[in-house]
Every structure is written in C-alpha cells, then in structure tokens.
Design a protein around this motif. Structure first.
Motif, PDB file in Angstrom:
ATOM      1  N   ILE A 106      -4.947 -16.325  -0.613  1.00  0.00           N
ATOM      2  CA  ILE A 106      -3.700 -15.723  -0.126  1.00  0.00           C
ATOM      3  C   ILE A 106      -3.648 -14.298  -0.656  1.00  0.00           C
ATOM      4  O   ILE A 106      -3.701 -14.075  -1.874  1.00  0.00           O
ATOM      5  CB  ILE A 106      -2.465 -16.516  -0.598  1.00  0.00           C
ATOM      6  CG1 ILE A 106      -2.580 -17.989  -0.200  1.00  0.00           C
ATOM      7  CG2 ILE A 106      -1.197 -15.912  -0.005  1.00  0.00           C
ATOM      8  CD1 ILE A 106      -1.423 -18.845  -0.695  1.00  0.00           C
ATOM      9  N   VAL A 107      -3.567 -13.344   0.240  1.00  0.00           N
ATOM     10  CA  VAL A 107      -3.499 -11.928  -0.131  1.00  0.00           C
ATOM     11  C   VAL A 107      -2.027 -11.544  -0.191  1.00  0.00           C
ATOM     12  O   VAL A 107      -1.322 -11.583   0.825  1.00  0.00           O
ATOM     13  CB  VAL A 107      -4.245 -11.047   0.880  1.00  0.00           C
ATOM     14  CG1 VAL A 107      -4.228  -9.586   0.431  1.00  0.00           C
ATOM     15  CG2 VAL A 107      -5.677 -11.541   1.071  1.00  0.00           C
ATOM     16  N   MET A 108      -1.575 -11.185  -1.378  1.00  0.00           N
ATOM     17  CA  MET A 108      -0.149 -10.919  -1.582  1.00  0.00           C
ATOM     18  C   MET A 108       0.094  -9.519  -2.126  1.00  0.00           C
ATOM     19  O   MET A 108      -0.821  -8.863  -2.645  1.00  0.00           O
ATOM     20  CB  MET A 108       0.442 -11.959  -2.543  1.00  0.00           C
ATOM     21  CG  MET A 108       0.428 -13.371  -2.003  1.00  0.00           C
ATOM     22  SD  MET A 108       1.210 -14.542  -3.141  1.00  0.00           S
ATOM     23  CE  MET A 108       0.073 -14.487  -4.505  1.00  0.00           C
ATOM     24  N   GLU A 109       1.317  -9.120  -2.003  1.00  0.00           N
ATOM     25  CA  GLU A 109       1.773  -7.870  -2.603  1.00  0.00           C
ATOM     26  C   GLU A 109       1.526  -7.896  -4.111  1.00  0.00           C
ATOM     27  O   GLU A 109       1.808  -8.893  -4.781  1.00  0.00           O
ATOM     28  CB  GLU A 109       3.258  -7.708  -2.315  1.00  0.00           C
ATOM     29  CG  GLU A 109       3.944  -6.572  -3.035  1.00  0.00           C
ATOM     30  CD  GLU A 109       5.454  -6.627  -2.852  1.00  0.00           C
ATOM     31  OE1 GLU A 109       6.134  -5.694  -3.330  1.00  0.00           O
ATOM     32  OE2 GLU A 109       5.964  -7.599  -2.250  1.00  0.00           O
ATOM     33  N   TYR A 110       0.998  -6.832  -4.641  1.00  0.00           N
ATOM     34  CA  TYR A 110       0.808  -6.718  -6.085  1.00  0.00           C
ATOM     35  C   TYR A 110       2.048  -6.077  -6.687  1.00  0.00           C
ATOM     36  O   TYR A 110       2.376  -4.931  -6.387  1.00  0.00           O
ATOM     37  CB  TYR A 110      -0.431  -5.885  -6.403  1.00  0.00           C
ATOM     38  CG  TYR A 110      -0.582  -5.558  -7.871  1.00  0.00           C
ATOM     39  CD1 TYR A 110      -0.543  -6.565  -8.833  1.00  0.00           C
ATOM     40  CD2 TYR A 110      -0.757  -4.245  -8.296  1.00  0.00           C
ATOM     41  CE1 TYR A 110      -0.673  -6.269 -10.175  1.00  0.00           C
ATOM     42  CE2 TYR A 110      -0.902  -3.939  -9.637  1.00  0.00           C
ATOM     43  CZ  TYR A 110      -0.859  -4.950 -10.571  1.00  0.00           C
ATOM     44  OH  TYR A 110      -0.993  -4.663 -11.908  1.00  0.00           O
ATOM     45  N   VAL A 111       2.755  -6.848  -7.505  1.00  0.00           N
ATOM     46  CA  VAL A 111       3.961  -6.347  -8.165  1.00  0.00           C
ATOM     47  C   VAL A 111       3.567  -5.863  -9.550  1.00  0.00           C
ATOM     48  O   VAL A 111       3.327  -6.666 -10.455  1.00  0.00           O
ATOM     49  CB  VAL A 111       5.039  -7.447  -8.258  1.00  0.00           C
ATOM     50  CG1 VAL A 111       6.316  -6.863  -8.862  1.00  0.00           C
ATOM     51  CG2 VAL A 111       5.310  -8.052  -6.897  1.00  0.00           C
ATOM     52  N   GLU A 112       3.495  -4.563  -9.706  1.00  0.00           N
ATOM     53  CA  GLU A 112       3.125  -4.003 -11.002  1.00  0.00           C
ATOM     54  C   GLU A 112       4.365  -3.946 -11.884  1.00  0.00           C
ATOM     55  O   GLU A 112       5.292  -3.178 -11.646  1.00  0.00           O
ATOM     56  CB  GLU A 112       2.537  -2.602 -10.837  1.00  0.00           C
ATOM     57  CG  GLU A 112       1.992  -2.018 -12.138  1.00  0.00           C
ATOM     58  CD  GLU A 112       1.260  -0.722 -11.920  1.00  0.00           C
ATOM     59  OE1 GLU A 112       0.704  -0.190 -12.909  1.00  0.00           O
ATOM     60  OE2 GLU A 112       1.234  -0.226 -10.776  1.00  0.00           O
ATOM     61  N   GLY A 113       4.405  -4.805 -12.859  1.00  0.00           N
ATOM     62  CA  GLY A 113       5.570  -4.884 -13.722  1.00  0.00           C
ATOM     63  C   GLY A 113       5.418  -5.991 -14.740  1.00  0.00           C
ATOM     64  O   GLY A 113       4.308  -6.331 -15.151  1.00  0.00           O
TER      65      GLY A 113
END
Length: 612
Positions: free
Chosen positions: A92-99
């Motif tokens: 599953i390719v998902m949004e990368y949430v940098e935090g």
C-alpha cells in the motif's frame, strides 16, 4: 514460496519495489513493515504486508482508504502485490507524514490546552468524515495519530483493523480487533455477558471510536490513563469505575475542556457525545472563546529543580520522597550521567568483554565434577519429564503453560497470542505505526488435572534413564544440558528503593518485551529490556527494566536497573517469571539452540532480595 517474516525488514536502501526506491525502514511488526521510499523525488510510505498471514485485511484497508479523502486522514496513492512474478506481499503506497506520533509529540512538546484541543479537533474531523462514509477506525489511540512537523496538523493513520458498512466478514472472535486500554464499557460488558455464548459477536459503532478518542484526550490532558489499574482488572475498571475529571487531576486543564473529555467517557453510548460532528462543533466553540489560560503548558517543564548537583542526575532519593504532583514533559536539560547510572551500557560492554575472554582450561577433577553435574542434571530433567508426560498422547496446545489464577479477565485475554483466523491484525501504519491491536480470542479454560503418581518399578524409571543416556550421547538439545544461572546478590540498595516505591519482596507485576503486540519472538543470551505494564504502586507505567537473559532449560531473566519514561533511574532486583508465575519463560517450539530460544513476549517480574 512464502516470504519469511524477517524479509519484511530486510529491504536495503536503494531496493526497488513497484518503481519506488527504498530509503529506510520506518517501522515493522509481526506481519508487515513500513518503509520510506521515493518516486520521482517525492516521499511516500510503503506498507508491506504478508499476504499469507493477513488475508483479506489488505483489501479491506485499501477499500477504506479509497473511500476517504480528507486532510486529516492519511492518503493512499496506490496499491498492488509484489514481487510481480510470485506475489507474496501486499503493498500500500501511502502519504508520508513527516512528524511525530501523538504520544511522542505530547511528551516532547509539553503542549498547552489550546494545542491539545486543536489536535483532538483534527482527529474529530477525521472521524466525522470516516463515520459519514460508513467507516469505523476501531483502533483510535495515540500511536495511530501523526502530528505533522511542518504545521502541527494531526492525521489519523492505520485503518488496518477498520471496518465499513457492507464489508465482507473477517473477524471470528467475540470482540473485533482493538487495543484493550481503549475499548468501550459496552464492549467489555458484552464480552462479560456473552463469553460462553457460541458465535456471539460484538458489533462496534461510532460511539466506540468516540470513547477511544476520549481516552486519548484524557491522557493528553493529564499524562495518565483515565482508569489507572493493572491490566488484569482493566475491564472491571472501565465498566464500573468513574474517571476523575481531568481538571481535578491537573488544575491547568480548563473546566470546559475537561467537561468535553468527560462527555466522551460517559458509560453508555446514549449519554456519550452523540457524534464526531458534535465533538467538532464543541471544540471549535471552545477554541473561539479560549483565553490566555489555555496557552499555559499542561505539565511542568524539566528544569534545574529536577536534577541534583551530583553529575546533573535526577536523585532517586528526591524522586521517592517528593509528593505526587503534575508530571513533567518537554525537553530535558542536557546533562551527563554519572558512571553509576550507565548501568545498561556498562552491562552490555562487560558481558561482551567476558564473552571475548578465553576461558581457562578446566582441571581433570573439574571436568569430572562437571560431567557428574551434567549427568545428575540430565537424570533430574528426565525425572521431571517423565512425571509430567501424559501416558496418552494428546495434541500440544499453542502455549504450554496454564494461565495464572484469576487471569481470565478480557484484559489478559486481549494480550494473549490469538490463534484464530484473525490472529493478529495487519495494522502497520505510516510512517512508523506498529501493529498493537490484538483481537480477543475465545478460549476454553479448564483446570489442569494433577498427574497421577508414577508406578514403582522399571516402567517408572525408563524415561529418565533414556533421557540421561541421550544426554550422555549428546542427543539432547543444548538447552537441556545447560545449568540454570548461579545465585548472585542484588544491586546495592535495590531492595530498599523498591520498598519505598511500594514494591515488596515477593510482589510481582506484568511486563512485556519491547514489541508492539503479543507474539512469539527469538531471544538470545545477553542484555535485554522489559517494559512495565501499568503502574506498579509508585513505579510508573512504561518503566523500562534493564538486565540480562540466560538461556537454559527455560529463559531466565535478571533485571537490575530501571528507567522511567521521564528519565529517572534507580536500582531494582527483579526476576523474570512466566504468566503462570514459574521462574523463567518456557521455551516455545522451533529453537533448540543452547544460546537462543523462542519465547512469548509477556510475563511477570518478581521482586527478590537475591537471585537464587
């Protein structure tokens, strides 16, 4: 060919997966791993799941994410299976949430009431959109909320155990997957009423997600759970106990925000906040009228008063004698730890050095005594084995040990390794969320029947003699011939410190290895850490115990140093036990090595005044 479980964590930087270039691993769990990857210069989170083990959960998670398109819900960019020629992994390719995860954000940021309200408002908006789309998250908790570093926006992630209207059935357990500490009173009550009803199944609703968010809000406001009890009594506490209002636990919590939190923790769905939309409206109204008191950090900050002049170290004397007060959050002052408290690191170095040091050659007398001890040990093991082995062969259970008396509460069952069709959820959230939700499995519990005394004569001795002969012929696994660890004293003042924390010699408490859900893992001789499950009198939840494991007929553990979440350190003297309160953990099948073993990840530690 099925991919081995460790392969999910073995992708090296530069590896190509469906056109994405892997940079590094963000997190991993029993059935999956999440990697930071790039495609055409853009960052993504790749969630890889073992298709053979998670079944239809991959398709369900993809279906859920495709239904949701909201700024406070992690986005999906694609999905597929890999390798193409022989698919074994769902991707599953998902949004990368940098935090940061929400709990880490709170610990490091020491937020104000306004900041907490804004974060929870974001989660409420995410749940409102999800519920309107017919989707339930079913595992709302701090680990499944990411706070973005760039703007502080919170995003709800990991719908791996979620559900939606019309989805094909997967769960076969009485309660659906979820984390025990965040389950609603109605879920626990249903379990209590229907524990022995065949095919009974609790159907959660939006109110279950709201209850879980109430638990999250409570912990953010007070830095403690709403029902501070041990995991064995959790269900009872959630059903019957009333949480203290957050404003009474922490006087920096605005009364209005405290009331919003308590409305989420109402015992029945009918009296609880009616919807995520209603929660959103209430929080928006509070924030519009918030005054300057909402900008005061909710917890005390770390400062000079938290350290002594001796090496800048927190004094355990000062900590033990201070009254219960508001916990601390935020950045800690930089300071050097004195050599005394470099315990875990020094222990690792010392044991590594000892392992590299050649052992002296034993004298012939020492060899003979060792051989005699070996023979006696093998005969003893054979006697015990002969006494315990039933005369009629029966299928071996997944776990070999019986549960402790009184451990039948669902809080314990939810922490046990399940064995049904949905043994562990496939939740490995982006970017670094691990699968912690554990389904509840119905188990038939029977009191063990004491073995009958062995008959006198050759028949009663045959198995011990055969066992001894096999040992002498080096036919036994190495672990059976290794002796248990020798006695040794406790660290100086450890017993005194434990007693001042309310932990007396003989007391025991639940612990877990540092994994994200109960499972069987491989351990080896050497340094190890355990995490405390819930408060143990004045020893706080999440305290880490450092020590070492000794692999023998069982896996023994001796832990001598403790470190709390806020960095306080002190000596302890704790011996590892199984959940049935037997010294050491039972070796699970699959590894007969003399220096490694497979064990279950939960157990107990017992306070002792010496290691026997």
């Amino acid at each position: 060919m099925r991919v081995r479980e460790p392969a999910l964590a073995e992708l090296s930087p530069g590896a190509q997966v469906m056109g994405y270039t892997v940079e590094r691993r963000l997190g991993s769990g029993g059935f999956g791993a999440v990697y930071l990857a790039r495609c055409e210069g853009r960052a993504y989170a790749l969630k890889l799941l073992d298709l053979a083990r998670v079944g239809g959960r991959v398709e369900r998670e993809v279906s859920i994410l495709l239904k949701l398109d909201h700024p406070n819900v992690v986005g999906i960019h694609g999905f597929g299976v890999w390798p193409v020629a022989s698919p074994t992994l769902g991707v599953i390719v998902m949004e990368y949430v940098e935090g940061r995860q929400l709990d880490v954000w709170a610990s490091e940021e020491n937020p104000s009431a306004r900041q907490v309200a804004r974060v929870v408002l974001d989660v409420a908006r995410a749940l409102e959109a999800s519920h309107e789309a017919g989707v339930l998250h079913r595992d709302v908790k701090e680990l499944n909320v990411m706070v973005r570093a760039s703007d502080g926006v919170a995003k709800l992630v990991d719908f791996g155990v979620g559900d939606y209207a019309g989805a094909p059935g997967i769960t076969v357990d009485i309660l659906p997957p979820g984390t025990p500490e965040y389950r609603s009173p109605e879920a626990w009550s249903f379990f209590r009423r229907n524990a022995r009803v065949p095919r009974a199944f609790f159907t959660p609703g939006a109110s279950d997600d709201l209850w879980a968010l109430g638990v999250v809000l409570y912990r953010l406001l007070t830095a403690r759970p709403p029902f501070p009890t041990d995991h064995f009594m959790l269900a009872d506490a959630v059903i019957a106990n009333e949480a203290l209002p957050p404003c009474q636990v922490n006087d920096r919590v605005p009364v209005a925000l405290s009331e919003v939190c308590m409305a989420l923790l109402a015992k029945t769905p009918a009296s609880r906040t009616p919807s995520a939309g209603a929660l959103r409206v209430a929080l928006e109204a509070l924030l519009q009228g918030a005054d300057a008191a909402w900008d005061v950090p909710l917890c005390d900050a770390y400062g000079e008063d938290t350290a002594t002049t001796e090496g800048g170290m927190d004094s355990h004397e000062q900590w033990l004698n201070e009254p219960l007060r508001r916990p601390r959050r935020g950045k800690r002052p930089k300071r050097e730890l004195p050599p005394l408290w470099e315990g875990p690191a020094l222990l690792m170095e010392a044991e590594a050095a000892a392992a590299r040091t050649p052992r002296p050659v034993r004298s012939s007398r020492g060899w003979r005594m060792g051989a005699m001890a070996l023979l006696v040990g093998c005969v003893s093991a054979g006697l015990v084995w002969g006494w315990r082995t039933p005369r009629v062969a029966v299928p071996a259970p997944t776990r070999q040990e019986v549960a402790r008396p009184g451990s039948s509460s669902q809080a314990v069952r939810a922490a046990a390794l399940p064995s049904g069709a949905e043994s562990t959820p496939a939740a490995v959230a982006a970017p670094a969320m691990l699968p912690e939700a554990t389904p509840v499995k119905m188990e038939k519990t029977e009191s063990p029947t004491p073995p009958k005394p062995a008959r006198k004569g050759a028949g009663a001795m045959r198995r011990p003699i055969v066992a001894a002969a096999a040992c002498m012929g080096l036919a036994c696994p190495g672990a059976q011939v290794r002796p248990p660890p020798p006695p040794e004293p406790c660290p100086e003042r450890a017993v005194e410190v434990m007693e001042r924390l309310g932990v007396k010699v003989g007391d025991h408490w639940g612990v877990t290895f540092l994994v994200d859900h109960p499972q069987v893992i491989k351990v080896t001789d050497g340094p190890a850490e355990l995490r405390l499950l819930a408060d143990w009198n004045r020893m706080p939840d999440g305290t880490l115990f450092s020590g070492r494991l000794i692999v023998s007929d069982r896996v023994y553990g001796r832990f001598t140093h403790a470190r709390t979440r806020d960095g306080k350190r002190f000596p302890v003297c704790l011996e590892l036990e199984s959940e049935s309160l037997v010294k050491g953990l039972a070796r699970e099948p699959g590894d007969d090595s003399p220096a490694s073993a497979r064990v279950f990840t939960t157990g107990d530690v017992r306070a002792v005044d010496a290691f026997d």
